[in-house]
Motif scaffolding. Sequence first.
Motif, mmCIF file in Angstrom:
data_model
loop_
_atom_site.group_PDB
_atom_site.id
_atom_site.type_symbol
_atom_site.label_atom_id
_atom_site.label_comp_id
_atom_site.label_asym_id
_atom_site.label_seq_id
_atom_site.Cartn_x
_atom_site.Cartn_y
_atom_site.Cartn_z
ATOM 1 N N GLY A 265 16.603 1.138 -31.038
ATOM 2 C CA GLY A 265 17.084 -0.064 -30.442
ATOM 3 C C GLY A 265 18.346 0.106 -29.692
ATOM 4 O O GLY A 265 19.348 0.652 -29.858
ATOM 5 N N ALA A 287 16.590 -5.248 -31.275
ATOM 6 C CA ALA A 287 15.449 -4.479 -30.696
ATOM 7 C C ALA A 287 14.970 -3.478 -31.594
ATOM 8 O O ALA A 287 13.757 -3.034 -31.650
ATOM 9 N N ALA A 291 11.276 -2.490 -32.761
ATOM 10 C CA ALA A 291 10.621 -1.142 -32.804
ATOM 11 C C ALA A 291 9.980 -0.567 -33.896
ATOM 12 O O ALA A 291 8.959 0.036 -34.099
ATOM 13 N N GLU A 294 6.560 -2.876 -34.552
ATOM 14 C CA GLU A 294 5.438 -2.301 -33.759
ATOM 15 C C GLU A 294 5.063 -0.759 -33.941
ATOM 16 O O GLU A 294 4.857 -0.509 -32.922
ATOM 17 N N THR A 298 9.276 4.653 -31.672
ATOM 18 C CA THR A 298 9.489 4.317 -30.276
ATOM 19 C C THR A 298 10.931 3.500 -30.020
ATOM 20 O O THR A 298 11.592 3.391 -30.935
ATOM 21 N N ARG A 300 13.121 0.292 -28.242
ATOM 22 C CA ARG A 300 12.985 -1.219 -27.662
ATOM 23 C C ARG A 300 14.347 -1.449 -27.099
ATOM 24 O O ARG A 300 15.410 -1.261 -27.557
ATOM 25 N N VAL A 310 13.528 -9.870 -26.840
ATOM 26 C CA VAL A 310 13.255 -8.243 -26.658
ATOM 27 C C VAL A 310 12.243 -7.872 -25.641
ATOM 28 O O VAL A 310 11.075 -8.776 -25.581
ATOM 29 N N ASP A 311 12.499 -7.167 -24.828
ATOM 30 C CA ASP A 311 11.563 -6.408 -23.770
ATOM 31 C C ASP A 311 10.591 -5.670 -24.633
ATOM 32 O O ASP A 311 10.721 -4.788 -25.216
ATOM 33 N N LYS A 312 9.121 -6.143 -24.390
ATOM 34 C CA LYS A 312 8.205 -5.791 -25.209
ATOM 35 C C LYS A 312 7.640 -4.666 -24.558
ATOM 36 O O LYS A 312 6.955 -3.815 -25.332
ATOM 37 N N HIS A 314 7.306 -0.640 -23.414
ATOM 38 C CA HIS A 314 7.975 0.779 -24.074
ATOM 39 C C HIS A 314 8.987 1.021 -22.949
ATOM 40 O O HIS A 314 8.561 0.879 -22.101
#
Lengths: 315, 293
Positions: A265, A287, A291, A294, A298, A300, A310-312, A314
Amino acid sequence: MNALPLNLDAFPCGCLITSGTKTSQQREVAYANTYVHEVFGFPDEALIGKSLASLLTPASVILFDSYMLPMLMNDGYCDEILLEIRAYHGEKVPIVVNTRLYDPQGGRIHWALFNATQRNRLYQELLERRRQLEEKAAQLETLSSQDELTGLLNRRELLKRADMILAQAIRAYQTAGVLLVDIDYFKEINDYLGHAEGDRVLAALGRRFRELGRQADVIARYGGEEFIFVLGNTHQDGICALAERLHAIARDIPIGHSTLTISIGISLSEGAEAPTFDELFRKADRALYLAKSEGRNTTRLYRESAFGYVDKTHV
Amino acid sequence: MIQGISNRQYDEELGMPEAQVVCQRNNVRVVGRGSHVMMLAHGFGCDQSMFRFLQPELERHFTLVLFDYVGAGGSDLAAFDAERYSSLTGYAQDIIDILESLELHDVTFVGHSVSSMIGLLAAQRVPTRFARFVMLSPSPCYLNKPPDYPGGFEYDDLHDLIDLMDKNYLGWASHLAPLVMGPEASGEHVRELANSFCTTDPLAAKVFAQATFFSDYRYLLPETRHPALILQSRQDTLAPPAIGRYMHERMPLSELEIIEGEGHCLHVTHPERVWAAMNDYFSNHEAGRENNA
C-alpha cells in the motif's frame, strides 16, 4: 624574625622564566632552577638561552601558542596544562605547568612545572576507557535502533526519523511517500512450515531490502510481517517502480513449492498539503488493506477521489 | 548600514538561513563605525575575543563583524556537525552564511592563522562578498611536504597534538562541567563555568584541530583574485616567515610584511604593530585607487 635565605634550587618543582612575549627578544629560557636541569637531564646552565620552541615538543608549541599564550595575555595566568618537554637526550617527558605573565610590558612568563609521567599514564588509561565507552555506546545505539532478525531499523527508530524526513520534504516542496509491505499468507507459513521457516523468510526479505541501498530514506520492520519504506523525495512513478522491484524481490524467495508474494500500500503527500507521518501511514494502510482484500500480490495507491479513497486501478 | 541584522525573514526561494538564526549560531557581533565592513575571523584554539586587543583601534575606522565558528566560544554547540566541520569548507560555509544573511559585499576579511585559508575558500565560492584580505600568521599547510615544502610539522607531531588536547583541562572542561554543577544546574551556569577566555567544546576543538593541521590548501594560493596583505612574525613555529614568502610568491595580488615579534598571535601580543602594518597597507591602496580614478 630573621628572613629565610631564598634558594629556588631547593624547591622540588621546576621554576622557569621565559622572556619576551611582547618584546622583540627571542622566546627563550632566562632562568631554570636545578629541578628542571636534573629531572630532564640537562647539564648545569644548559637551558639558559634555549628557545621555548626547542624545549617543548611541536604539539606542545601549538598548544602553547593557540591556548596558553592568549589566556596568559588576557588573564595573566594559565594553569594545569599538560605539555611535553623535550628532555636533554631527546625523549618526550610529560609535564604539568602553571604559568603567570609576570611583567605585562616585557612579557616575561614564570613557569612552575612538574614531571607528570605517572599522571600521564592515568590520563592514557582514562582515554582508553572513554574510547571503549564510546564504542559501547555506539554498539548499544545500533542495537536499540535495529531489528535483530532483519537488520533493518526497528519501529521505534522509524518513528523517530519519519517526522524529520517529512518535515524536510515539506520545507523543500518535495513529495514524500510511505510504502507499506505485508507478506502474503504469513500466518499460513508459520502454521504449516513452522516459525523457523517464517523467520527465515523475514530475514531473507530484510536482507534483500537492505541491499536496495538508498532507494528510500528509511526502511524498517514495522511489525510482525510488515515492512515500511519512507521516502523524502519521490513521485508517483518512482515509488510505483520501487513497488514493482519489491514484488520481484519477494518472488525470488522460494517458500514451500512456490515463491513468496507480498502486498503493498502506498500513500503520497500531494500538492501543498503537509501531512504528518500518522496521516500518511493511515492512508498507506488503507491502500494495503485494499491490496489484501482484492487478492493480494499487488499494489494499491491511496488517492482521494469522488468515488472513494483508494485508486482501484492496478499500479 | 547592515540591514540583515534586523529580522529579515527566511528566504524560501534561496533556502538561505534566516539572519537571526545564523547570528545566534555563530555568536555574531557587529560593532564600530565606518562605511567599510571588516570581518574578523579567529583561528584555531580560541574565539572572537582574541581580537579584543586590536579591536579598539579597528572600531574607529571600520564596522566590525565578529563571530565564533560553530563549536568555539559563544557559538551554538547544538549546531555542531562533526561531518560538516571535518574539513575547512564547513567553516568557510559559516563565513558565507554570515556574509549572505547580513547581506554584506566588499568586506575586508581579517583571518588569523587557519582562518586566512578558510577565508580564501569562502572567497572562491562568493568572490563579490570580499574586497581584500589581511592574513595574520597564515599557513596553507602545516605538514612537511618533501622535497620543497617545510610546513613545520610531521604527522606524528599532529597526532601528539590531538592526544594532548584529549588529556588537557581544555578537553575535559565541558565534559565535566555538567557533572560538577549537578544535574539540576541550568545551562546558563554550566556555560558560565566554562566561559573563561578561550572556551571551546572538546570534541569541536579536536575536529577543528584535525581539519586545520592535516589540511593542505596550497592549491588555492595561485587561484586567489583578491588583494591580500600577509602578516607574519619574525619567529613563529606554526607559520614561519618562509611560509609567508611561499604564499606571497604564489598569490598574485599579495604583499608580505614581516612584523618584528615572536609567536603566532601577533594581534594579541603586538596589536599596535599589526594595526600599523594594516593601516599602511590600506592607505597605500586607497592612495593608489584615487590616483587611478
